[in-house]
Motif scaffolding. Structure first.
Motif, PDB file in Angstrom:
ATOM      1  N   LEU A   1       0.848  -1.189   0.000  1.00  0.00           N
ATOM      2  CA  LEU A   1       0.000   0.000   0.000  1.00  0.00           C
ATOM      3  C   LEU A   1       0.889   1.246   0.000  1.00  0.00           C
ATOM      4  N   ALA A   2       0.743   2.074  -1.015  1.00  0.00           N
ATOM      5  CA  ALA A   2       1.621   3.230  -1.199  1.00  0.00           C
ATOM      6  C   ALA A   2       0.844   4.535  -1.126  1.00  0.00           C
ATOM      7  N   PRO A   3       1.519   5.625  -0.751  1.00  0.00           N
ATOM      8  CA  PRO A   3       0.845   6.927  -0.653  1.00  0.00           C
ATOM      9  C   PRO A   3       0.662   7.586  -2.008  1.00  0.00           C
ATOM     10  N   ALA A   4      -0.398   8.379  -2.126  1.00  0.00           N
ATOM     11  CA  ALA A   4      -0.658   9.126  -3.360  1.00  0.00           C
ATOM     12  C   ALA A   4      -1.068  10.543  -2.973  1.00  0.00           C
ATOM     13  N   GLY A   5      -0.074  11.423  -2.838  1.00  0.00           N
ATOM     14  CA  GLY A   5      -0.365  12.790  -2.447  1.00  0.00           C
ATOM     15  C   GLY A   5      -1.031  13.597  -3.536  1.00  0.00           C
ATOM     16  N   ASP A   6      -0.861  13.198  -4.780  1.00  0.00           N
ATOM     17  CA  ASP A   6      -1.536  13.850  -5.902  1.00  0.00           C
ATOM     18  C   ASP A   6      -1.612  12.842  -7.045  1.00  0.00           C
ATOM     19  N   LEU A   7      -2.187  13.265  -8.172  1.00  0.00           N
ATOM     20  CA  LEU A   7      -2.414  12.340  -9.278  1.00  0.00           C
ATOM     21  C   LEU A   7      -1.102  11.828  -9.870  1.00  0.00           C
ATOM     22  N   ASP A   8      -0.091  12.686  -9.938  1.00  0.00           N
ATOM     23  CA  ASP A   8       1.215  12.283 -10.441  1.00  0.00           C
ATOM     24  C   ASP A   8       1.813  11.166  -9.587  1.00  0.00           C
ATOM     25  N   LYS A   9       1.750  11.339  -8.274  1.00  0.00           N
ATOM     26  CA  LYS A   9       2.311  10.338  -7.363  1.00  0.00           C
ATOM     27  C   LYS A   9       1.500   9.045  -7.416  1.00  0.00           C
TER      28      LYS A   9
ATOM     29  N   GLN B   1     -11.104  10.230 -11.626  1.00  0.00           N
ATOM     30  CA  GLN B   1      -9.966   9.958 -12.494  1.00  0.00           C
ATOM     31  C   GLN B   1      -8.988   8.990 -11.825  1.00  0.00           C
ATOM     32  N   ALA B   2      -8.760   9.183 -10.526  1.00  0.00           N
ATOM     33  CA  ALA B   2      -7.858   8.290  -9.787  1.00  0.00           C
ATOM     34  C   ALA B   2      -8.403   6.867  -9.757  1.00  0.00           C
ATOM     35  N   LEU B   3      -9.707   6.742  -9.580  1.00  0.00           N
ATOM     36  CA  LEU B   3     -10.322   5.415  -9.570  1.00  0.00           C
ATOM     37  C   LEU B   3     -10.184   4.729 -10.926  1.00  0.00           C
ATOM     38  N   GLU B   4     -10.358   5.471 -11.990  1.00  0.00           N
ATOM     39  CA  GLU B   4     -10.186   4.893 -13.321  1.00  0.00           C
ATOM     40  C   GLU B   4      -8.767   4.371 -13.516  1.00  0.00           C
ATOM     41  N   LEU B   5      -7.786   5.132 -13.049  1.00  0.00           N
ATOM     42  CA  LEU B   5      -6.394   4.711 -13.178  1.00  0.00           C
ATOM     43  C   LEU B   5      -6.116   3.464 -12.350  1.00  0.00           C
ATOM     44  N   ALA B   6      -6.560   3.477 -11.098  1.00  0.00           N
ATOM     45  CA  ALA B   6      -6.281   2.347 -10.213  1.00  0.00           C
ATOM     46  C   ALA B   6      -7.029   1.085 -10.645  1.00  0.00           C
ATOM     47  N   HIS B   7      -8.321   1.214 -10.845  1.00  0.00           N
ATOM     48  CA  HIS B   7      -9.115   0.044 -11.207  1.00  0.00           C
ATOM     49  C   HIS B   7      -8.797  -0.430 -12.621  1.00  0.00           C
ATOM     50  N   GLY B   8      -8.330   0.481 -13.467  1.00  0.00           N
ATOM     51  CA  GLY B   8      -7.959   0.094 -14.830  1.00  0.00           C
ATOM     52  C   GLY B   8      -6.795  -0.870 -14.877  1.00  0.00           C
TER      53      GLY B   8
END
Length: 419
Positions: A7-15, A50-57
């Motif tokens: 499990l990693a941190p995501a402070g913003d969309l880039d991270k 958008q984050a969900l699309e990236l992760a679940h994708g």
């Protein structure tokens, strides 16, 4: 062996994108309200989608932090926020306040709930209590030793999550009033100013205005500072204890930190899960963690210890983060975006997912208009020709000379402490 979640941190969309690229099974992030890292990047509802699309994708999970402790007048605001989140397919909420937990269960009863380390869960019966309240996973307090983790695993059936890397806190799992007292910014509302990292001296009451360093050192002392957690060396014991998820601290850290740390623990966890008996740590893994800005590392805490403090708590960092690859052209050239200043003829190193590392003697750069340039500034975009194929998301770094003087925080441009 079953796969242990990283499990990693995501402070913003880039991270978030880098965390996924470099091997995270799941990411955690904060929305615009009720998270505990307000200074870090937060995600609006459109960004969450958008984050969900990236992760679940790519088959990964995404957890949203709602782990602030709320005052009485904030509950109506919480209810409205939970209603706005209901349509999203978030994999779990991370909470700490029992009142928040009760409102989640009332408004969004199908949502999985994880308990934050902020709840200071330090024993098996406490884990069982939270399980009966509908909690699916407990992120255990960072104050626990490996022996504590093994005992707790034997006392509960709830999923267990433990930190493997990142900052420790002067107070029990962040329940600190220091920031509020000195700056008016409450750590328990997500606005910690991190005064435990500041330099302190003492004043004798009959000598007002005269400040004496607590240690015989020209730098003074960092009285409240603690070491950083690095459980790489203890990873076999941690995984053998039955932990379900290994968590990396650092939503306020840089792109370089997220990528470099995530890829090390991805490699180590995969190696152990593939062959626990024959597992041997690669010396490169620890060397990589030393190249990221950090305070002195500790791999385990004495049982019952809230934090570990050392006389020398300066940040260490052997490499500077220079740039990230943003695009790859058909002819192999790469478009990089600068994070620190560097010259077009320097010796650099590239890192990528799966512990890929490549030395690179730079030999010229062109700006986006095709004009040669010799010095690349932060945020500038230039084209470079690498000696081997690179990928979007690869990072450039350089080794820092021993006499570098001021230490920079992972390319953030902030002076931390003198050598």
């Amino acid at each position: 062996m079953p796969r242990v979640e990283l499990l990693a941190p995501a402070g913003d969309l880039d991270k978030l994108q880098l965390a996924l690229l470099y091997g995270a099974d799941a990411v955690y992030l904060g929305g615009e309200q009720f998270g505990l890292r307000a200074p870090a990047g937060t995600f609006s509802l459109p960004l969450l989608r958008q984050a969900l699309e990236l992760a679940h994708g790519c088959g990964r999970k995404l957890y949203l932090t709602l782990n602030a402790y709320l005052h009485a007048g904030e509950m109506a605001q919480l209810d409205a926020y939970l209603e706005s989140l209901r349509p999203l397919t978030l994999d779990a909420y991370i909470v700490s306040d029992p009142g928040v937990l009760s409102r989640v269960r009332a408004i969004d009863p199908q949502r999985e709930i994880h308990l934050s380390t902020q709840a200071n869960t330090l024993n098996g019966p406490a884990c069982e209590f939270w399980r009966t309240q509908g909690v699916a996973r407990v992120n255990l307090g960072r104050e626990l030793s490996l022996a504590d983790l093994r005992l707790i695993r034997s006392q509960t059936t709830v999923e267990l999550e433990a930190f493997v890397h990142g900052a420790l806190c002067v107070a029990y799992s962040g329940r600190c009033l220091l920031s509020s007292a000195l700056t008016g910014r409450s750590a328990n509302a997500g606005a910690c100013a991190q005064p435990c990292r500041w330099n302190y001296a003492v004043v004798e009451e009959t000598r007002p205005g005269r400040y004496f360093p607590i240690e015989e050192d020209a730098r003074g002392t960092y009285l409240f500072n603690s070491e950083d957690l690095c459980r790489l060396d203890a990873l076999p014991q941690l995984l053998a204890s039955g932990i379900d998820s290994c968590k990396i601290e650092g939503r306020m850290k840089t792109l370089y930190y997220v990528a470099a740390v995530t890829r090390v623990y991805r490699a180590a966890i995969d190696a152990w899960c593939a062959d626990p008996i024959g597992y041997v740590a690669d010396p490169q893994w620890r060397a990589e963690l030393d190249k990221v800005s950090h305070r002195p590392y500790i791999s385990d805490l004495p049982a019952g210890s809230a934090a570990v403090h050392r006389e020398d708590s300066r940040y260490r960092q052997s490499h500077d983060f220079l740039a990230i690859v943003r695009a790859v052209a058909a002819d192999g050239r790469v478009l990089v975006e600068g994070r620190n200043r560097f010259a077009a003829d320097e010796q650099v190193e590239v890192i990528g997912p799966a512990m890929r590392t490549l030395p690179w003697p730079l030999s010229g750069a062109e700006d986006e208009a095709g004009q040669p340039c010799q010095l690349i500034q932060p945020n500038a975009r230039v084209w470079l020709r690498p000696p081997a194929p690179l990928q979007v998301g690869d990072l450039l770094r350089r080794e820092r000379p021993v006499d570098a003087g001021w230490r920079l925080a992972d390319g953030a441009g902030k002076k931390l402490s003198p050598q």
